[in-house]
Motif scaffolding. Structure first.
Motif, PDB file in Angstrom:
ATOM      1  N   VAL A  43       0.838  -1.204   0.000  1.00 53.86           N
ATOM      2  CA  VAL A  43       0.000   0.000   0.000  1.00 53.86           C
ATOM      3  C   VAL A  43       0.872   1.254   0.000  1.00 53.86           C
ATOM      4  N   TYR A  44       1.833   1.323   0.900  1.00 51.62           N
ATOM      5  CA  TYR A  44       2.690   2.508   1.004  1.00 51.62           C
ATOM      6  C   TYR A  44       3.532   2.682  -0.256  1.00 51.62           C
ATOM      7  N   GLU A  45       4.122   1.591  -0.732  1.00 55.34           N
ATOM      8  CA  GLU A  45       4.959   1.636  -1.922  1.00 55.34           C
ATOM      9  C   GLU A  45       4.150   2.074  -3.140  1.00 55.34           C
ATOM     10  N   SER A  46       2.911   1.576  -3.240  1.00 58.03           N
ATOM     11  CA  SER A  46       2.036   1.947  -4.351  1.00 58.03           C
ATOM     12  C   SER A  46       1.668   3.420  -4.288  1.00 58.03           C
ATOM     13  N   ALA A  47       1.392   3.916  -3.083  1.00 57.68           N
ATOM     14  CA  ALA A  47       1.066   5.338  -2.930  1.00 57.68           C
ATOM     15  C   ALA A  47       2.243   6.208  -3.362  1.00 57.68           C
ATOM     16  N   GLN A  48       3.467   5.770  -3.058  1.00 54.58           N
ATOM     17  CA  GLN A  48       4.645   6.527  -3.481  1.00 54.58           C
ATOM     18  C   GLN A  48       4.742   6.590  -5.001  1.00 54.58           C
ATOM     19  N   VAL A  49       4.536   5.463  -5.670  1.00 50.90           N
ATOM     20  CA  VAL A  49       4.605   5.433  -7.136  1.00 50.90           C
ATOM     21  C   VAL A  49       3.522   6.333  -7.729  1.00 50.90           C
ATOM     22  N   MET A  50       2.317   6.261  -7.175  1.00 58.70           N
ATOM     23  CA  MET A  50       1.211   7.083  -7.677  1.00 58.70           C
ATOM     24  C   MET A  50       1.507   8.569  -7.509  1.00 58.70           C
ATOM     25  N   VAL A  52       4.662   9.991  -7.303  1.00 60.08           N
ATOM     26  CA  VAL A  52       5.831  10.407  -8.073  1.00 60.08           C
ATOM     27  C   VAL A  52       5.595  10.323  -9.580  1.00 60.08           C
ATOM     28  N   ASP A  53       5.010   9.211 -10.051  1.00 58.47           N
ATOM     29  CA  ASP A  53       4.851   9.013 -11.496  1.00 58.47           C
ATOM     30  C   ASP A  53       3.524   8.327 -11.817  1.00 58.47           C
ATOM     31  N   PRO A  54       2.405   9.040 -11.689  1.00 57.18           N
ATOM     32  CA  PRO A  54       1.103   8.416 -11.920  1.00 57.18           C
ATOM     33  C   PRO A  54       0.899   7.932 -13.353  1.00 57.18           C
ATOM     34  N   ASP A  55       1.584   8.536 -14.308  1.00 61.58           N
ATOM     35  CA  ASP A  55       1.410   8.132 -15.705  1.00 61.58           C
ATOM     36  C   ASP A  55       2.016   6.766 -16.004  1.00 61.58           C
ATOM     37  N   SER A  56       2.876   6.274 -15.127  1.00 62.92           N
ATOM     38  CA  SER A  56       3.496   4.969 -15.360  1.00 62.92           C
ATOM     39  C   SER A  56       2.601   3.812 -14.906  1.00 62.92           C
ATOM     40  N   VAL A  57       1.533   4.102 -14.154  1.00 59.96           N
ATOM     41  CA  VAL A  57       0.674   3.048 -13.614  1.00 59.96           C
ATOM     42  C   VAL A  57      -0.275   2.553 -14.707  1.00 59.96           C
ATOM     43  N   ALA A  58      -0.228   1.237 -14.973  1.00 53.89           N
ATOM     44  CA  ALA A  58      -1.055   0.634 -16.008  1.00 53.89           C
ATOM     45  C   ALA A  58      -2.239  -0.139 -15.431  1.00 53.89           C
ATOM     46  N   PHE A  59      -2.109  -0.653 -14.195  1.00 53.18           N
ATOM     47  CA  PHE A  59      -3.158  -1.501 -13.624  1.00 53.18           C
ATOM     48  C   PHE A  59      -2.993  -1.546 -12.115  1.00 53.18           C
ATOM     49  N   CYS A  60      -4.112  -1.655 -11.404  1.00 48.42           N
ATOM     50  CA  CYS A  60      -4.087  -1.692  -9.940  1.00 48.42           C
ATOM     51  C   CYS A  60      -4.886  -2.886  -9.434  1.00 48.42           C
ATOM     52  N   VAL A  61      -4.341  -3.561  -8.426  1.00 50.46           N
ATOM     53  CA  VAL A  61      -5.005  -4.690  -7.782  1.00 50.46           C
ATOM     54  C   VAL A  61      -5.120  -4.384  -6.293  1.00 50.46           C
ATOM     55  N   LEU A  62      -6.334  -4.435  -5.773  1.00 50.99           N
ATOM     56  CA  LEU A  62      -6.566  -4.294  -4.337  1.00 50.99           C
ATOM     57  C   LEU A  62      -6.981  -5.650  -3.801  1.00 50.99           C
ATOM     58  N   VAL A 121       0.823  -2.466 -11.457  1.00 53.26           N
ATOM     59  CA  VAL A 121       1.615  -2.853 -12.610  1.00 53.26           C
ATOM     60  C   VAL A 121       1.964  -1.551 -13.310  1.00 53.26           C
ATOM     61  N   THR A 122       3.252  -1.320 -13.465  1.00 54.46           N
ATOM     62  CA  THR A 122       3.703  -0.078 -14.091  1.00 54.46           C
ATOM     63  C   THR A 122       4.350  -0.397 -15.427  1.00 54.46           C
ATOM     64  N   SER A 123       4.399   0.604 -16.263  1.00 55.68           N
ATOM     65  CA  SER A 123       5.109   0.455 -17.537  1.00 55.68           C
ATOM     66  C   SER A 123       6.103   1.601 -17.636  1.00 55.68           C
ATOM     67  N   PRO A 124       7.359   1.286 -17.898  1.00 55.01           N
ATOM     68  CA  PRO A 124       8.388   2.325 -17.935  1.00 55.01           C
ATOM     69  C   PRO A 124       8.090   3.423 -18.948  1.00 55.01           C
ATOM     70  N   SER A 125       7.530   3.065 -20.109  1.00 51.13           N
ATOM     71  CA  SER A 125       7.088   4.072 -21.069  1.00 51.13           C
ATOM     72  C   SER A 125       5.871   3.522 -21.797  1.00 51.13           C
ATOM     73  N   ALA A 126       5.156   4.380 -22.450  1.00 49.57           N
ATOM     74  CA  ALA A 126       3.860   4.014 -23.021  1.00 49.57           C
ATOM     75  C   ALA A 126       3.936   2.843 -24.008  1.00 49.57           C
ATOM     76  N   ASP A 127       4.952   2.783 -24.853  1.00 47.13           N
ATOM     77  CA  ASP A 127       4.999   1.772 -25.899  1.00 47.13           C
ATOM     78  C   ASP A 127       5.948   0.618 -25.617  1.00 47.13           C
ATOM     79  N   SER A 128       6.704   0.691 -24.536  1.00 44.20           N
ATOM     80  CA  SER A 128       7.758  -0.303 -24.341  1.00 44.20           C
ATOM     81  C   SER A 128       7.251  -1.644 -23.832  1.00 44.20           C
TER      82      SER A 128
END
Length: 159
Positions: A43-50, A52-62, A121-128
């Motif tokens: 939870v904490y790690e996910s909040a940090q990613v959201m 710092v870089d919300p555009d990298s998040v592709a999918f979320c599982v709760l 689930v994050t993606s480093p860039s949109a097309d990669s």
């Protein structure tokens, strides 16, 4: 038997197949994301990613189960994460089997068990990074929203 009863049975069977397919796709996605180092667990790690870089998040599982169902702090975190995902058009699902999720994402022998209540689930860039499981889950979430199920619950396949 009436037409409504017959179509209701077909819908129930289709929903069951759809759920099983989504569970398999979720397992495939998590395994693939972990191998490619595109999985954030906790939870904490996910909040940090959201944050710092919300555009990298592709999918979320709760994830939760009966033990944590009444944990108010966790439910507040879930509400905030869901709101963030809705605002940023991130597909989100719930899973009711924490132990199974922990088995899928695993932890090293030296590490303590991971907090699998939230995973991104994050993606480093949109097309990669394209993944067929991610596409199937996106379609599953879209179909669920079409029937007003905003955060669908997925059942993972048995081992």
């Amino acid at each position: 038997m009436t037409f409504e009863e017959l179509s209701g049975q077909d819908n129930a069977a289709a929903t069951g197949d759809r759920m099983q397919s989504a569970g398999t796709a979720l397992e495939e996605l998590l395994v693939s994301a972990k191998k490619q180092d595109c999985l954030t667990v906790g939870v904490y790690e996910s909040a940090q990613v959201m944050n710092v870089d919300p555009d990298s998040v592709a999918f979320c599982v709760l994830a939760t189960d009966e033990e944590y169902e009444w944990d108010i702090a966790l439910q507040i975190h879930f509400t905030l994460i869901q709101a963030f995902c809705f605002d940023n058009d991130i597909n989100i699902v719930r899973v009711n089997d924490i132990e199974r999720l922990a088995d899928i994402v695993g932890s090293d022998q030296d590490e303590e068990p991971k907090d699998v209540h939230c995973m991104l689930v994050t993606s480093p860039s949109a097309d990669s990074w394209k993944d067929s499981a991610l596409e199937r889950l996106g379609l599953f979430c879209e179909e669920s929203r079409n029937v007003y199920e905003w955060v669908p619950t997925i059942t993972l396949p048995e081992r």
